[in-house]
Scaffold this motif. Structure first.
Motif, PDB file in Angstrom:
ATOM      1  N   MET A   1     -19.446 -69.515  -9.215  1.00  0.00           N
ATOM      2  CA  MET A   1     -19.904 -68.681 -10.330  1.00  0.00           C
ATOM      3  C   MET A   1     -21.317 -68.151 -10.045  1.00  0.00           C
ATOM      4  O   MET A   1     -22.186 -68.867  -9.576  1.00  0.00           O
ATOM      5  N   LYS A   2     -21.545 -66.874 -10.320  1.00  0.00           N
ATOM      6  CA  LYS A   2     -22.857 -66.279 -10.080  1.00  0.00           C
ATOM      7  C   LYS A   2     -23.835 -66.732 -11.161  1.00  0.00           C
ATOM      8  O   LYS A   2     -23.497 -66.803 -12.335  1.00  0.00           O
ATOM      9  N   GLU A   3     -25.043 -67.003 -10.746  1.00  0.00           N
ATOM     10  CA  GLU A   3     -26.069 -67.422 -11.710  1.00  0.00           C
ATOM     11  C   GLU A   3     -27.221 -66.444 -11.700  1.00  0.00           C
ATOM     12  O   GLU A   3     -27.451 -65.756 -10.722  1.00  0.00           O
ATOM     13  N   LYS A   4     -27.963 -66.434 -12.767  1.00  0.00           N
ATOM     14  CA  LYS A   4     -29.133 -65.575 -12.866  1.00  0.00           C
ATOM     15  C   LYS A   4     -30.333 -66.364 -12.362  1.00  0.00           C
ATOM     16  O   LYS A   4     -30.411 -67.566 -12.576  1.00  0.00           O
ATOM     17  N   SER A   5     -31.241 -65.727 -11.654  1.00  0.00           N
ATOM     18  CA  SER A   5     -32.450 -66.439 -11.228  1.00  0.00           C
ATOM     19  C   SER A   5     -33.347 -66.580 -12.435  1.00  0.00           C
ATOM     20  O   SER A   5     -33.672 -65.601 -13.082  1.00  0.00           O
ATOM     21  N   LYS A   6     -33.714 -67.756 -12.773  1.00  0.00           N
ATOM     22  CA  LYS A   6     -34.572 -67.944 -13.943  1.00  0.00           C
ATOM     23  C   LYS A   6     -35.953 -68.302 -13.429  1.00  0.00           C
ATOM     24  O   LYS A   6     -36.225 -69.442 -13.056  1.00  0.00           O
ATOM     25  N   ASN A   7     -36.828 -67.295 -13.431  1.00  0.00           N
ATOM     26  CA  ASN A   7     -38.211 -67.532 -13.022  1.00  0.00           C
ATOM     27  C   ASN A   7     -38.288 -68.311 -11.722  1.00  0.00           C
ATOM     28  O   ASN A   7     -39.039 -69.274 -11.601  1.00  0.00           O
ATOM     29  N   ASN A   8     -37.478 -67.927 -10.771  1.00  0.00           N
ATOM     30  CA  ASN A   8     -37.369 -68.663  -9.524  1.00  0.00           C
ATOM     31  C   ASN A   8     -38.730 -68.847  -8.847  1.00  0.00           C
ATOM     32  O   ASN A   8     -39.344 -67.880  -8.416  1.00  0.00           O
ATOM     33  N   PRO A   9     -39.234 -70.083  -8.752  1.00  0.00           N
ATOM     34  CA  PRO A   9     -40.575 -70.276  -8.191  1.00  0.00           C
ATOM     35  C   PRO A   9     -40.634 -69.926  -6.711  1.00  0.00           C
ATOM     36  O   PRO A   9     -41.696 -69.593  -6.179  1.00  0.00           O
ATOM     37  N   ASN A  10     -39.495 -69.979  -6.028  1.00  0.00           N
ATOM     38  CA  ASN A  10     -39.515 -69.718  -4.597  1.00  0.00           C
ATOM     39  C   ASN A  10     -39.825 -68.262  -4.271  1.00  0.00           C
ATOM     40  O   ASN A  10     -40.399 -67.967  -3.235  1.00  0.00           O
ATOM     41  N   ILE A  11     -39.462 -67.367  -5.159  1.00  0.00           N
ATOM     42  CA  ILE A  11     -39.769 -65.960  -4.884  1.00  0.00           C
ATOM     43  C   ILE A  11     -41.283 -65.747  -4.981  1.00  0.00           C
ATOM     44  O   ILE A  11     -41.869 -64.974  -4.223  1.00  0.00           O
ATOM     45  N   LYS A  12     -41.912 -66.487  -5.861  1.00  0.00           N
ATOM     46  CA  LYS A  12     -43.369 -66.426  -5.990  1.00  0.00           C
ATOM     47  C   LYS A  12     -44.024 -66.874  -4.673  1.00  0.00           C
ATOM     48  O   LYS A  12     -45.003 -66.289  -4.215  1.00  0.00           O
ATOM     49  N   GLU A  13     -43.462 -67.908  -4.082  1.00  0.00           N
ATOM     50  CA  GLU A  13     -43.985 -68.409  -2.800  1.00  0.00           C
ATOM     51  C   GLU A  13     -43.797 -67.381  -1.689  1.00  0.00           C
ATOM     52  O   GLU A  13     -44.665 -67.192  -0.841  1.00  0.00           O
ATOM     53  N   ILE A  14     -42.646 -66.709  -1.706  1.00  0.00           N
ATOM     54  CA  ILE A  14     -42.395 -65.673  -0.687  1.00  0.00           C
ATOM     55  C   ILE A  14     -43.415 -64.553  -0.846  1.00  0.00           C
ATOM     56  O   ILE A  14     -44.001 -64.080   0.133  1.00  0.00           O
ATOM     57  N   TYR A  15     -43.663 -64.121  -2.077  1.00  0.00           N
ATOM     58  CA  TYR A  15     -44.645 -63.056  -2.311  1.00  0.00           C
ATOM     59  C   TYR A  15     -46.048 -63.504  -1.878  1.00  0.00           C
ATOM     60  O   TYR A  15     -46.819 -62.716  -1.346  1.00  0.00           O
ATOM     61  N   LYS A  16     -46.353 -64.778  -2.124  1.00  0.00           N
ATOM     62  CA  LYS A  16     -47.686 -65.299  -1.755  1.00  0.00           C
ATOM     63  C   LYS A  16     -47.871 -65.224  -0.231  1.00  0.00           C
ATOM     64  O   LYS A  16     -48.901 -64.757   0.268  1.00  0.00           O
ATOM     65  N   GLN A  17     -46.844 -65.655   0.477  1.00  0.00           N
ATOM     66  CA  GLN A  17     -46.906 -65.620   1.944  1.00  0.00           C
ATOM     67  C   GLN A  17     -47.040 -64.177   2.437  1.00  0.00           C
ATOM     68  O   GLN A  17     -47.809 -63.871   3.341  1.00  0.00           O
ATOM     69  N   LEU A  18     -46.289 -63.288   1.798  1.00  0.00           N
ATOM     70  CA  LEU A  18     -46.342 -61.863   2.150  1.00  0.00           C
ATOM     71  C   LEU A  18     -47.752 -61.308   1.931  1.00  0.00           C
ATOM     72  O   LEU A  18     -48.296 -60.605   2.795  1.00  0.00           O
ATOM     73  N   GLU A  19     -48.331 -61.628   0.789  1.00  0.00           N
ATOM     74  CA  GLU A  19     -49.668 -61.104   0.488  1.00  0.00           C
ATOM     75  C   GLU A  19     -50.690 -61.592   1.521  1.00  0.00           C
ATOM     76  O   GLU A  19     -51.594 -60.857   1.912  1.00  0.00           O
ATOM     77  N   GLU A  20     -50.533 -62.821   1.966  1.00  0.00           N
ATOM     78  CA  GLU A  20     -51.459 -63.364   2.977  1.00  0.00           C
ATOM     79  C   GLU A  20     -51.292 -62.596   4.288  1.00  0.00           C
ATOM     80  O   GLU A  20     -52.267 -62.256   4.950  1.00  0.00           O
ATOM     81  N   GLU A  21     -50.046 -62.322   4.623  1.00  0.00           N
ATOM     82  CA  GLU A  21     -49.791 -61.590   5.877  1.00  0.00           C
ATOM     83  C   GLU A  21     -50.345 -60.167   5.779  1.00  0.00           C
ATOM     84  O   GLU A  21     -50.955 -59.654   6.717  1.00  0.00           O
ATOM     85  N   LEU A  22     -50.146 -59.523   4.625  1.00  0.00           N
ATOM     86  CA  LEU A  22     -50.649 -58.151   4.457  1.00  0.00           C
ATOM     87  C   LEU A  22     -52.181 -58.119   4.468  1.00  0.00           C
ATOM     88  O   LEU A  22     -52.789 -57.201   5.032  1.00  0.00           O
TER      89      LEU A  22
END
Ligand code: SF4
Ligand code: SF4
Length: 140
Positions: A1-22
């Protein structure tokens, strides 16, 4: 069954890593907001459902006219959701000297976000952000 991402903290971590790289390459942006007028700029901003879910879990999506094709989060020529904005917003810089480097970075983080969606059983739908936001608006 498909689920909705509820404030997924891992995406925040991915963005943080991206911002550091940029930040380490610093392509430069004067935050003029021109590229958020998609037709005017000749630019289509693609994103994925896991990212628009993340935006919607954190901020209210204003009503907007899709015909105008201007990002609804642009307020007084500034992004009103910088903390939650999508990969495509973060990686886009109009400086042509960084085109190839940014394309590689985009691909790397796109894959990470897609893997995260698959792990979390979130439907993977990759489309223009305006379309995904509109679909969400229609479903609320
Ligand atoms: S979310 Fe922010 S950066 Fe992205 S297109 Fe909209 S106003 Fe621009
Ligand atoms: S990437 Fe370029 S067009 Fe877009 S906000 Fe920055 S300076 Fe303006």
């Amino acid at each position: 069954m498909k689920e909705k991402s509820k404030n997924n903290p891992n995406i925040k971590e991915i963005y943080k890593q991206l911002e550091e790289e940029l930040a380490s390459i610093n392509p430069g942006c004067n935050t003029c907001g021109t590229c958020c007028h998609f037709d005017e700029f000749g630019h289509v901003l693609y994103t994925s459902t896991i990212e628009t879910d993340y935006i919607k879990d954190n901020v209210e999506v204003p009503s907007f006219d899709p015909e105008k094709n201007v990002c609804p989060f642009l307020v007084n020529q500034e992004c009103s959701i910088r903390e939650h904005r999508a990969l495509g917003c973060r990686v886009f810089f109009c400086n042509p000297h960084y085109k190839e480097t940014l394309a590689e970075i985009y691909e790397k983080y796109y894959t990470m976000i897609k893997d995260l969606a698959i792990e979390n059983k979130v439907e993977w739908h990759y489309a223009p952000m305006m379309q995904l936001l509109k679909e969400k608006e229609d479903n609320t």
